[in-house]
Design a protein around this motif. Structure first.
Motif, short mmCIF file in Angstrom:
data_model
loop_
_atom_site.label_atom_id
_atom_site.label_comp_id
_atom_site.label_asym_id
_atom_site.label_seq_id
_atom_site.Cartn_x
_atom_site.Cartn_y
_atom_site.Cartn_z
N TRP A 12 1.16 -17.97 -20.06
CA TRP A 12 2.44 -18.11 -19.38
C TRP A 12 3.22 -16.79 -19.46
O TRP A 12 3.81 -16.33 -18.48
CB TRP A 12 3.25 -19.24 -19.98
N GLY A 63 6.62 -22.14 -22.55
CA GLY A 63 5.80 -22.05 -21.35
C GLY A 63 6.45 -22.79 -20.20
O GLY A 63 7.67 -22.84 -20.08
N PRO A 64 5.65 -23.42 -19.35
CA PRO A 64 6.20 -24.12 -18.18
C PRO A 64 7.15 -25.26 -18.55
O PRO A 64 8.01 -25.62 -17.75
CB PRO A 64 4.97 -24.66 -17.45
#
Length: 102
Positions: A12, A63-64
């Motif tokens: 990421w 991250g996402p």
């Protein structure tokens, strides 16, 4: 490798840093193409580069999932752990002080 290092998502982070790199490359190309307009180009586009760098830093740990857990303003805010933010805050406070009598 420390436990904290394992919490960060390298894939990421690379993806978001590459996005920031592309924004910087675009900015550089604009300045190269129109050097006489450098002031206007910077004023219009430098914030985008900073936002993408800040986003990469602020979302690296989650991250996402950071997209769901953090407000947008926090995702693109200048990281509070970096010294520049503190320097800017001190300079702003100094500007607010009235002139001292000597």
């Amino acid at each position: 490798m420390s436990e904290e290092q394992l919490e960060y998502d390298p894939e990421w982070t690379l993806a978001t840093l590459n996005d920031a790199k592309e924004a910087l490359e675009d900015l550089i190309a604009q300045v190269e193409d129109s050097p006489e307009e450098v002031k206007e180009i910077l004023e219009e586009n430098i914030a985008n580069v900073y936002a993408k760098l800040n986003y990469a830093f602020n979302s690296a740990k989650d991250g996402p999932d950071a997209l769901l857990s953090m407000p947008d303003d926090e995702l693109v805010a200048f990281p509070s752990v970096l010294p520049l933010k503190h320097k800017v805050e001190f300079e702003e406070k100094d500007e607010e002080k009235p002139d001292e009598v000597q």
